[in-house]
Design a protein around this motif. Structure first.
Motif, PDB file in Angstrom:
ATOM      1  N   THR A  89       0.835  -1.206   0.000  1.00 16.49           N
ATOM      2  CA  THR A  89       0.000   0.000   0.000  1.00 16.49           C
ATOM      3  C   THR A  89       0.867   1.253   0.000  1.00 16.49           C
ATOM      4  O   THR A  89       0.624   2.207  -0.753  1.00 16.49           O
ATOM      5  CB  THR A  89      -0.933   0.005   1.241  1.00 16.49           C
ATOM      6  N   ALA A  90       1.897   1.245   0.836  1.00 14.24           N
ATOM      7  CA  ALA A  90       2.779   2.418   0.924  1.00 14.24           C
ATOM      8  C   ALA A  90       3.535   2.633  -0.386  1.00 14.24           C
ATOM      9  O   ALA A  90       3.585   3.744  -0.914  1.00 14.24           O
ATOM     10  CB  ALA A  90       3.745   2.251   2.089  1.00 14.24           C
ATOM     11  N   LEU A  91       4.106   1.561  -0.926  1.00 14.57           N
ATOM     12  CA  LEU A  91       4.889   1.698  -2.168  1.00 14.57           C
ATOM     13  C   LEU A  91       3.999   2.174  -3.316  1.00 14.57           C
ATOM     14  O   LEU A  91       4.384   3.058  -4.096  1.00 14.57           O
ATOM     15  CB  LEU A  91       5.559   0.373  -2.536  1.00 14.57           C
ATOM     16  N   ARG A  92       2.788   1.598  -3.406  1.00 14.10           N
ATOM     17  CA  ARG A  92       1.877   2.012  -4.489  1.00 14.10           C
ATOM     18  C   ARG A  92       1.478   3.469  -4.339  1.00 14.10           C
ATOM     19  O   ARG A  92       1.185   4.147  -5.318  1.00 14.10           O
ATOM     20  CB  ARG A  92       0.620   1.135  -4.498  1.00 14.10           C
ATOM     21  N   ALA A  93       1.462   3.954  -3.088  1.00 17.59           N
ATOM     22  CA  ALA A  93       1.129   5.367  -2.847  1.00 17.59           C
ATOM     23  C   ALA A  93       2.349   6.269  -3.048  1.00 17.59           C
ATOM     24  O   ALA A  93       2.288   7.472  -2.795  1.00 17.59           O
ATOM     25  CB  ALA A  93       0.578   5.533  -1.426  1.00 17.59           C
ATOM     26  N   GLY A  94       3.450   5.662  -3.494  1.00 13.82           N
ATOM     27  CA  GLY A  94       4.653   6.460  -3.766  1.00 13.82           C
ATOM     28  C   GLY A  94       5.437   6.815  -2.518  1.00 13.82           C
ATOM     29  O   GLY A  94       6.256   7.745  -2.538  1.00 13.82           O
ATOM     30  N   LYS A  95       5.201   6.082  -1.422  1.00 18.15           N
ATOM     31  CA  LYS A  95       5.947   6.376  -0.183  1.00 18.15           C
ATOM     32  C   LYS A  95       7.156   5.453  -0.068  1.00 18.15           C
ATOM     33  O   LYS A  95       7.016   4.227  -0.218  1.00 18.15           O
ATOM     34  CB  LYS A  95       5.077   6.123   1.058  1.00 18.15           C
ATOM     35  N   PRO A  96       8.312   6.003   0.254  1.00 17.44           N
ATOM     36  CA  PRO A  96       9.445   5.128   0.579  1.00 17.44           C
ATOM     37  C   PRO A  96       9.151   4.342   1.849  1.00 17.44           C
ATOM     38  O   PRO A  96       8.414   4.816   2.719  1.00 17.44           O
ATOM     39  CB  PRO A  96      10.599   6.106   0.815  1.00 17.44           C
ATOM     40  N   VAL A  97       9.708   3.141   1.920  1.00 15.61           N
ATOM     41  CA  VAL A  97       9.443   2.254   3.071  1.00 15.61           C
ATOM     42  C   VAL A  97      10.758   1.795   3.683  1.00 15.61           C
ATOM     43  O   VAL A  97      11.702   1.450   2.972  1.00 15.61           O
ATOM     44  CB  VAL A  97       8.627   1.014   2.617  1.00 15.61           C
ATOM     45  N   VAL A  98      10.777   1.809   5.003  1.00 10.46           N
ATOM     46  CA  VAL A  98      11.864   1.187   5.771  1.00 10.46           C
ATOM     47  C   VAL A  98      11.211   0.075   6.590  1.00 10.46           C
ATOM     48  O   VAL A  98      10.201   0.307   7.250  1.00 10.46           O
ATOM     49  CB  VAL A  98      12.542   2.208   6.705  1.00 10.46           C
ATOM     50  N   THR A  99      11.774  -1.124   6.531  1.00 10.78           N
ATOM     51  CA  THR A  99      11.195  -2.233   7.301  1.00 10.78           C
ATOM     52  C   THR A  99      12.287  -3.000   8.042  1.00 10.78           C
ATOM     53  O   THR A  99      13.442  -3.047   7.585  1.00 10.78           O
ATOM     54  CB  THR A  99      10.384  -3.187   6.398  1.00 10.78           C
ATOM     55  N   ALA A 100      11.905  -3.595   9.173  1.00 12.33           N
ATOM     56  CA  ALA A 100      12.822  -4.444   9.955  1.00 12.33           C
ATOM     57  C   ALA A 100      12.419  -5.908   9.819  1.00 12.33           C
ATOM     58  O   ALA A 100      12.920  -6.758  10.551  1.00 12.33           O
ATOM     59  CB  ALA A 100      12.773  -4.030  11.424  1.00 12.33           C
ATOM     60  N   ASN A 101      11.554  -6.193   8.856  1.00 10.19           N
ATOM     61  CA  ASN A 101      10.826  -7.458   8.834  1.00 10.19           C
ATOM     62  C   ASN A 101      11.487  -8.503   7.909  1.00 10.19           C
ATOM     63  O   ASN A 101      11.284  -8.505   6.694  1.00 10.19           O
ATOM     64  CB  ASN A 101       9.406  -7.156   8.355  1.00 10.19           C
ATOM     65  N   LYS A 102      12.273  -9.395   8.503  1.00 12.90           N
ATOM     66  CA  LYS A 102      12.968 -10.406   7.687  1.00 12.90           C
ATOM     67  C   LYS A 102      12.038 -11.481   7.177  1.00 12.90           C
ATOM     68  O   LYS A 102      12.254 -12.026   6.084  1.00 12.90           O
ATOM     69  CB  LYS A 102      14.143 -11.034   8.443  1.00 12.90           C
ATOM     70  N   PHE A 200      16.978 -18.508   9.354  1.00 14.57           N
ATOM     71  CA  PHE A 200      16.809 -18.934   7.963  1.00 14.57           C
ATOM     72  C   PHE A 200      16.288 -17.762   7.111  1.00 14.57           C
ATOM     73  O   PHE A 200      16.762 -17.520   5.999  1.00 14.57           O
ATOM     74  CB  PHE A 200      15.848 -20.122   7.954  1.00 14.57           C
ATOM     75  N   PHE A 201      15.323 -17.003   7.666  1.00 13.34           N
ATOM     76  CA  PHE A 201      14.815 -15.826   6.940  1.00 13.34           C
ATOM     77  C   PHE A 201      15.965 -14.842   6.665  1.00 13.34           C
ATOM     78  O   PHE A 201      16.095 -14.306   5.566  1.00 13.34           O
ATOM     79  CB  PHE A 201      13.753 -15.083   7.761  1.00 13.34           C
ATOM     80  N   LYS A 202      16.774 -14.616   7.708  1.00  8.80           N
ATOM     81  CA  LYS A 202      17.854 -13.622   7.563  1.00  8.80           C
ATOM     82  C   LYS A 202      18.859 -14.049   6.497  1.00  8.80           C
ATOM     83  O   LYS A 202      19.315 -13.231   5.698  1.00  8.80           O
ATOM     84  CB  LYS A 202      18.549 -13.417   8.909  1.00  8.80           C
ATOM     85  N   LEU A 203      19.187 -15.357   6.478  1.00  8.46           N
ATOM     86  CA  LEU A 203      20.130 -15.825   5.462  1.00  8.46           C
ATOM     87  C   LEU A 203      19.518 -15.650   4.065  1.00  8.46           C
ATOM     88  O   LEU A 203      20.207 -15.264   3.111  1.00  8.46           O
ATOM     89  CB  LEU A 203      20.490 -17.291   5.733  1.00  8.46           C
ATOM     90  N   GLN A 204      18.220 -15.895   3.946  1.00  8.70           N
ATOM     91  CA  GLN A 204      17.563 -15.702   2.639  1.00  8.70           C
ATOM     92  C   GLN A 204      17.647 -14.233   2.207  1.00  8.70           C
ATOM     93  O   GLN A 204      17.898 -13.931   1.041  1.00  8.70           O
ATOM     94  CB  GLN A 204      16.103 -16.137   2.710  1.00  8.70           C
ATOM     95  N   VAL A 205      17.446 -13.322   3.158  1.00  5.50           N
ATOM     96  CA  VAL A 205      17.517 -11.894   2.814  1.00  5.50           C
ATOM     97  C   VAL A 205      18.927 -11.558   2.327  1.00  5.50           C
ATOM     98  O   VAL A 205      19.106 -10.883   1.302  1.00  5.50           O
ATOM     99  CB  VAL A 205      17.127 -11.015   4.029  1.00  5.50           C
ATOM    100  N   LEU A 206      19.945 -12.042   3.035  1.00 11.62           N
ATOM    101  CA  LEU A 206      21.333 -11.753   2.630  1.00 11.62           C
ATOM    102  C   LEU A 206      21.624 -12.311   1.240  1.00 11.62           C
ATOM    103  O   LEU A 206      22.260 -11.650   0.414  1.00 11.62           O
ATOM    104  CB  LEU A 206      22.313 -12.344   3.645  1.00 11.62           C
ATOM    105  N   LEU A 207      21.157 -13.525   0.980  1.00 10.47           N
ATOM    106  CA  LEU A 207      21.404 -14.132  -0.327  1.00 10.47           C
ATOM    107  C   LEU A 207      20.689 -13.357  -1.427  1.00 10.47           C
ATOM    108  O   LEU A 207      21.226 -13.159  -2.526  1.00 10.47           O
ATOM    109  CB  LEU A 207      20.971 -15.608  -0.321  1.00 10.47           C
ATOM    110  N   GLN A 208      19.485 -12.876  -1.132  1.00 14.58           N
ATOM    111  CA  GLN A 208      18.766 -12.051  -2.127  1.00 14.58           C
ATOM    112  C   GLN A 208      19.562 -10.789  -2.455  1.00 14.58           C
ATOM    113  O   GLN A 208      19.650 -10.373  -3.610  1.00 14.58           O
ATOM    114  CB  GLN A 208      17.386 -11.661  -1.606  1.00 14.58           C
TER     115      GLN A 208
END
Ligand SMILES: NC(=O)C1=CN([C@@H]2O[C@H](COP(=O)(O)OP(=O)(O)OC[C@H]3O[C@@H](n4cnc5c(N)ncnc54)[C@H](OP(=O)(O)O)[C@@H]3O)[C@@H](O)[C@H]2O)C=CC1
Ligand SMILES: N[C@@H](CC=O)C(=O)O
Length: 360
Positions: A89-102, A200-208
């Motif tokens: 929703t935020a991105l579609r509204a043209g808002k930059p997003v910061v997230t901590a969510n792995k 496991f989520f964090k390793l996936q984020v790093l690999l991405q």
């Protein structure tokens, strides 16, 4: 002084940490005035610390994402499905997003980065891996000369805290977990920490971040016995063994390692093979004192990055908790602001180079 208006989605451990830092500094960070204008929570009546401006609370996250008086949306609510809707929703509204969510970035990272590019806005997630340690920034902007051949780290603060308390003080698993929760290290559902999902989520984020195809990991796919070679141009990651957490460990397991002069640690690793396949492991290892991760104790995290030219570089620091994570969130806000307000296009190019093949 530039005025940046923040919309916070979530005001728990991390969201409150962000508000505490801003309150302590009167909102002034570098040459910016950072003002939280709207804050979405789930339970409006829940008690909050004094530095949370109650008059700005709402239980309608959508109104925060779409508000004209919000320049940046900070998603620190956790979970996947609603958080995905929030960020889209935020991105579609043209808002930059910061997230901590792995969990969100592991599941939807490629889609969300593509959406951010499509809408010409920034999506940053430094706080999602290794808490206050700028490891995503390092992987995005450095290591261009090097071909990365390995990542290996202690990337979950809660597990490391529990194992350290069990090893050094003989604490029970349940007591140590309760302490980690009280200190704000654990996920809202700590199963994610102690069963190895979070690491496991964090390793996936790093690999991405490194341009690896993590789709097989998302499905929990084990390395096929044959035909695992990467047919495409991107390296592909598979689990070399089933993901493992620390919940099955007994005090005897911990004590036996201690008597051998070793320590049980929860380790996440990725090894690049010549054929373009990356072998991923997430589980318990018994580490000897010579292991670079042996001395990483408590909520401390570490990531050893191996490059073909430099050798191994290890980044360490606080992996969880309100202030280290708030630090990473606000560094992301400032990184975005440096581009948006100072017109420093070079910063944007730096940060996007590895994710946009045309910039390689
Ligand atoms: N804790 C840590 O050390 C770290 C956490 N993270 C990540 O940060 C995120 C947040 O973690 P943390 O702060 O610990 O979690 P908390 O459980 O402490 O906080 C979650 C917040 O989100 C709010 N929330 C939940 N659902 C909704 C909703 N539908 N609408 C609006 N608000 C909602 C809650 O509201 P209410 O207060 O009313 O219940 C709460 O304020 C997670 O993605 C986590 O993985 C990343 C690095 C470190
Ligand atoms: N629950 C996580 C929080 C930080 O990412 C952890 O313990 O590492």
């Amino acid at each position: 002084m530039k005025h940046v208006r923040l919309g916070l989605i979530g005001c728990g451990v991390v969201g409150s940490g962000v508000l505490r830092v801003l309150s302590d500094r009167g909102g002034i960070v570098g040459d910016m005035l950072l003002e939280p204008t709207r804050i979405a929570v789930k339970h409006l009546s829940r008690p909050r610390p004094s530095y949370v401006p109650r008059e700005k609370l709402t239980d309608d996250w959508r109104s925060v994402c779409l508000a004209d008086d919000v320049d940046v949306v900070i998603e620190v609510m956790g979970g996947v499905d609603v958080a995905h809707e929030v960020v889209c929703t935020a991105l579609r509204a043209g808002k930059p997003v910061v997230t901590a969510n792995k969990a969100l970035m592991a599941a939807y990272g490629p889609e969300l980065r593509a959406m951010a590019r499509q809408h010409g806005v920034s999506l940053r997630y430094e706080a999602s891996v290794l808490g206050g340690v700028p490891v995503i920034h390092a992987l995005e902007t450095y290591f261009r000369v090097n071909r990365i051949t390995g990542l290996r780290g202690i990337v979950n603060g809660t597990s490391n805290y529990i194992l350290t308390r069990m090893t050094q003080e003989g604490a029970s698993f349940a007591d140590a977990l309760a302490e980690a929760q009280a200190l704000g290290y654990a996920e809202p559902d700590p199963t994610s920490d102690v069963e190895g999902h979070d690491a496991f989520f964090k390793l996936q984020v790093l690999l991405q971040v490194l341009g690896v195809d993590t789709e097989p990991l998302r499905r929990g796919a084990l390395l096929p016995t044959s035909g695992a070679n990467s047919a495409g141009t991107r390296p592909v990651a598979y689990l070399a063994a089933p993901r493992e957490g620390i919940a099955h460990l007994t005090p005897d397991d911990v004590e036996r390692a201690r008597l051998r002069g070793e320590k049980l640690k929860h380790v996440a690793s990725a090894r690049w093979r010549e054929d373009g396949v990356i072998e991923v492991r997430v589980g318990v290892e018994s580490l000897a004192p010579t292991d670079p991760l042996f001395g990483i104790d408590g909520v401390e995290n570490a990531l050893a990055i191996t490059g073909d030219v430099v050798g191994t570089v290890t980044l360490t620091g606080p992996g969880a908790g309100a202030l280290p994570t708030a630090s990473a969130v606000l560094e992301d806000v400032m990184q975005w602001a440096a581009v948006a307000y100072a017109g420093n296009d070079a910063v944007e190019d730096e940060l996007g180079w590895r994710l946009n093949p045309s910039r390689r």
